[in-house]
Design an enzyme around this catalytic site. Structure first.
Site, PDB file in Angstrom:
ATOM      1  N   HIS A   1      -2.625  -4.311   2.809  1.00 24.14           N
ATOM      2  CA  HIS A   1      -3.593  -4.248   3.897  1.00 24.14           C
ATOM      3  C   HIS A   1      -4.169  -2.836   3.947  1.00 24.14           C
ATOM      4  CE1 HIS A   1      -5.304  -4.655   7.924  1.00 24.14           C
ATOM      5  NE2 HIS A   1      -5.222  -5.950   7.713  1.00 24.14           N
TER       6      HIS A   1
ATOM      7  N   ASP B   1      -1.940 -13.451   6.207  1.00 29.09           N
ATOM      8  CA  ASP B   1      -2.267 -14.627   5.401  1.00 29.09           C
ATOM      9  C   ASP B   1      -1.105 -15.123   4.550  1.00 29.09           C
ATOM     10  OD1 ASP B   1      -4.903 -14.968   6.240  1.00 29.09           O
ATOM     11  OD2 ASP B   1      -5.568 -13.336   4.969  1.00 29.09           O
TER      12      ASP B   1
HETATM   13  N1  ACO Z   1      -1.110  -7.013  -5.250  1.00 29.14           N
HETATM   14  C1  ACO Z   1      -0.951  -6.045  -6.183  1.00 29.14           C
HETATM   15  N2  ACO Z   1      -1.360  -4.767  -6.003  1.00 29.14           N
HETATM   16  C2  ACO Z   1      -1.982  -4.477  -4.850  1.00 29.14           C
HETATM   17  C3  ACO Z   1      -2.197  -5.433  -3.840  1.00 29.14           C
HETATM   18  C4  ACO Z   1      -1.736  -6.747  -4.078  1.00 29.14           C
HETATM   19  N3  ACO Z   1      -1.906  -7.691  -3.151  1.00 29.14           N
HETATM   20  N4  ACO Z   1      -2.831  -4.859  -2.807  1.00 29.14           N
HETATM   21  C5  ACO Z   1      -3.021  -3.583  -3.145  1.00 29.14           C
HETATM   22  N5  ACO Z   1      -2.500  -3.338  -4.380  1.00 29.14           N
HETATM   23  C6  ACO Z   1      -2.449  -2.029  -5.056  1.00 29.14           C
HETATM   24  C7  ACO Z   1      -3.814  -1.637  -5.623  1.00 29.14           C
HETATM   25  O1  ACO Z   1      -3.995  -2.091  -6.948  1.00 29.14           O
HETATM   26  C8  ACO Z   1      -3.759  -0.125  -5.501  1.00 29.14           C
HETATM   27  O2  ACO Z   1      -2.947   0.352  -6.553  1.00 29.14           O
HETATM   28  P1  ACO Z   1      -3.259   1.847  -7.191  1.00 29.14           P
HETATM   29  O3  ACO Z   1      -3.058   2.816  -6.064  1.00 29.14           O
HETATM   30  O4  ACO Z   1      -2.282   1.991  -8.310  1.00 29.14           O
HETATM   31  O5  ACO Z   1      -4.693   1.795  -7.664  1.00 29.14           O
HETATM   32  C9  ACO Z   1      -2.979   0.112  -4.216  1.00 29.14           C
HETATM   33  O6  ACO Z   1      -2.148  -1.048  -4.082  1.00 29.14           O
HETATM   34  C10 ACO Z   1      -3.876   0.258  -2.990  1.00 29.14           C
HETATM   35  O7  ACO Z   1      -4.693  -0.903  -2.915  1.00 29.14           O
HETATM   36  P2  ACO Z   1      -6.231  -0.909  -2.543  1.00 29.14           P
HETATM   37  O8  ACO Z   1      -6.880  -2.073  -3.193  1.00 29.14           O
HETATM   38  O9  ACO Z   1      -6.829   0.438  -2.795  1.00 29.14           O
HETATM   39  O10 ACO Z   1      -6.122  -1.130  -0.992  1.00 29.14           O
HETATM   40  P3  ACO Z   1      -7.286  -1.555  -0.037  1.00 29.14           P
HETATM   41  O11 ACO Z   1      -6.931  -1.026   1.287  1.00 29.14           O
HETATM   42  O12 ACO Z   1      -8.610  -1.176  -0.592  1.00 29.14           O
HETATM   43  O13 ACO Z   1      -7.234  -3.172  -0.060  1.00 29.14           O
HETATM   44  C11 ACO Z   1      -6.502  -5.355   0.397  1.00 29.14           C
HETATM   45  C12 ACO Z   1      -6.544  -3.904   0.886  1.00 29.14           C
HETATM   46  C13 ACO Z   1      -7.921  -5.806  -0.001  1.00 29.14           C
HETATM   47  C14 ACO Z   1      -6.019  -6.245   1.531  1.00 29.14           C
HETATM   48  C15 ACO Z   1      -5.552  -5.471  -0.832  1.00 29.14           C
HETATM   49  O14 ACO Z   1      -4.245  -5.081  -0.452  1.00 29.14           O
HETATM   50  C16 ACO Z   1      -5.538  -6.870  -1.427  1.00 29.14           C
HETATM   51  O15 ACO Z   1      -6.376  -7.171  -2.279  1.00 29.14           O
HETATM   52  N6  ACO Z   1      -4.574  -7.740  -1.018  1.00 29.14           N
HETATM   53  C17 ACO Z   1      -4.546  -9.113  -1.473  1.00 29.14           C
HETATM   54  C18 ACO Z   1      -5.592  -9.937  -0.724  1.00 29.14           C
HETATM   55  C19 ACO Z   1      -5.180 -10.199   0.701  1.00 29.14           C
HETATM   56  O16 ACO Z   1      -4.065 -10.608   0.980  1.00 29.14           O
HETATM   57  N7  ACO Z   1      -6.129 -10.013   1.617  1.00 29.14           N
HETATM   58  C20 ACO Z   1      -5.928 -10.312   3.058  1.00 29.14           C
HETATM   59  C21 ACO Z   1      -5.864  -9.063   3.849  1.00 29.14           C
HETATM   60  S1  ACO Z   1      -5.541  -9.411   5.536  1.00 29.14           S
HETATM   61  C22 ACO Z   1      -7.022  -9.988   6.114  1.00 29.14           C
HETATM   62  O17 ACO Z   1      -8.064  -9.565   5.742  1.00 29.14           O
HETATM   63  C23 ACO Z   1      -6.992 -11.024   7.083  1.00 29.14           C
END
Ligand code: ACO
Length: 432
Positions: A310, A367
């Protein structure tokens, strides 16, 4: 509570210029550097893709502390609201930032369960769309179309805005259920205003004109809980979209329709559907939970552990905690078992002891477990995000209303850092 130790200004040096910028402090002690004078004083702008460090507004609606895993609507902890409140009460709370008294509660409940029919002509919109079309697209279209029926909508008087807010809250269940009925070729079921908000949604989804349908109170209660947990989450992607569209002077229906589209994406509300697809792929033997987790850690695999991570929570999402417990309870009450729950628990177990997820502070979000409950309630997976949208409706509305009254609000218009070609002369096609 204000933080008396918070500085009142911040100094910024850029080249030979130094400016002092005011520091805003929120009621929970959060600090924000007010950079409104930055560009005119220095010529520079800030660079913050995804706006992770940018406060886009001041708001009184929802407080969330991602480090501590705290979520409160109008100051009330989500755990207390989940246990004691109802979705209709939460709607009022978000819009007014106060819980309703008995009289307000009664009159508001009447309004949001009474104005539930949509114009008969609007039903033709559903018929004109392909049955296989995703219901989020159908709902976004139908909500956008409401502004063709209610043409007075817009940044109007408070009274007009209130009427339109009630219309949206009362009609979104009907729109959502019609999008489902259309997709499966069943007749639309008119709303039943004698039922509770959640029970009426279930009636419109699952009743048919051919036989009586009794709403299971366990299912209605579980649905009400899900809607409470989805009701608001401050400046998330879809809410920021609603505020952005509203900032141009667009009406509430157009603004909320854009919010529905933003919510649909798999990185946002669409993750609940993606979680179930992921769990089913593991259940069906496409790959084991361990293999999936290895893939989720590889950047170039294009695979993410859906329902995890998140932007703001760097701790367990409090909504996921509530839903994890609710999964056991609801499945137990309905006499169901679901292998997907075990797979989800296994994935969570692996993640919480794996350095990749620990170092990045990736925890289950709302979720991760919500889809398992929706599935237990009999909601088809492509409707999960639609139910999220029903839940988020009071959040979008309250944020839109707040933005319309905000004296500091301006049209949303960020800057960019141009990295394209410098000026050059046009050449005719033959010379290129
Ligand atoms: N699985 C694997 N790796 C992940 C995940 C994941 N679900 N989420 C984040 N990471 C990693 C990224 O690759 C990144 O790694 P790095 O630092 O080595 O590059 C690090 O964790 C930070 O992630 P970001 O993508 O920069 O975080 P951001 O805040 O931009 O994205 C998000 C947040 C979109 C929710 C992301 O965690 C994600 O894609 N999660 C899966 C989708 C999801 O569950 N979305 C629902 C969110 S809740 C809602 O909106 C209701």
């Amino acid at each position: 509570m204000t933080d008396s130790a918070a500085p009142s200004t911040a100094k910024l040096t850029i080249g030979d210029k130094e400016i002092e910028l005011p520091v805003l402090v929120g009621t929970e002690g959060e600090q924000a550097i007010d950079i409104r004078a930055l560009r005119s004083a220095t010529g520079a702008v800030t660079f913050d893709p995804g706006l992770g460090n940018t406060g886009s507004c001041e708001s009184k609606i929802t407080f969330l502390n991602g480090e501590k895993g705290i979520l409160r609507y109008g100051g009330y902890p989500i755990e207390q609201l989940a246990e004691h409140s109802s979705f209709v009460e939460v709607m009022w709370l978000l819009i007014h930032q106060e819980l309703p008294n008995a009289e307000q509660h009664e009159s508001f409940t009447h309004h949001v369960t009474y104005h539930s029919m949509i114009h008969e002509d609007l039903k033709r919109l559903f018929a004109s769309l392909p049955k296989a079309g995703h219901p989020m697209a159908v709902c976004a279209a139908a909500v956008g179309a409401l502004s063709t029926y209610y043409q007075k909508a817009g940044p109007q008087t408070a009274e007009q805005n209130w009427i339109d807010a009630i219309r949206l809250l009362a009609k979104i269940p009907t729109i959502a259920a019609y999008s489902y009925k259309h997709s499966i070729g069943q007749p639309f079921m008119y709303p039943r205003n004698d039922l509770s908000y959640a029970a009426n949604i279930l009636h419109m989804m699952f009743a048919t004109p051919c036989e009586p349908y009794e709403v299971n109170p366990v299912i209605a209660k579980a649905l009400d809980l899900l809607l409470i947990l989805h009701a608001d989450h401050e400046q998330n992607c879809s809410t920021s979209t609603v505020r952005t569209v509203g900032s141009s002077g667009a009406n509430i229906f157009a603004s909320v329709s854009a919010g529905i589209s933003a919510l649909w994406g798999p990185l946002h509300g669409g993750a609940n559907e993606a979680v179930i697809n992921m769990l089913e792929s593991i259940r069906d033997g496409e790959r084991s939970a361990k293999e999936f987790m290895e893939l989720a850690k590889q950047k170039d695999s294009g695979v993410r552990l859906m329902g995890f991570g998140h932007r703001v929570y760097k701790n367990y999402d409090p909504r996921a905690k509530i839903l994890k417990n609710a999964c056991d309870e609801v499945l137990g009450q309905l006499g169901q078992t679901d292998p997907l729950l075990e797979i989800a628990q296994e994935l969570e177990q692996i993640a919480l002891s794996d350095s990749y997820f620990i170092e990045r502070k990736l925890y289950p979000n709302v979720d991760f477990y919500s889809g398992i409950i929706y599935k237990a309630l009999g909601i088809p997976s492509d409707m999960f995000t639609v139910f999220f949208a029903i839940g988020r409706m009071p959040g979008w509305i309250s944020q839109w209303l707040e933005s319309q009254q905000d004296p500091d609000a301006r049209i949303t218009r960020p800057r960019q850092i141009y990295q394209g070609s410098n000026e050059r002369d046009y050449k005719p096609c033959t010379e290129r």
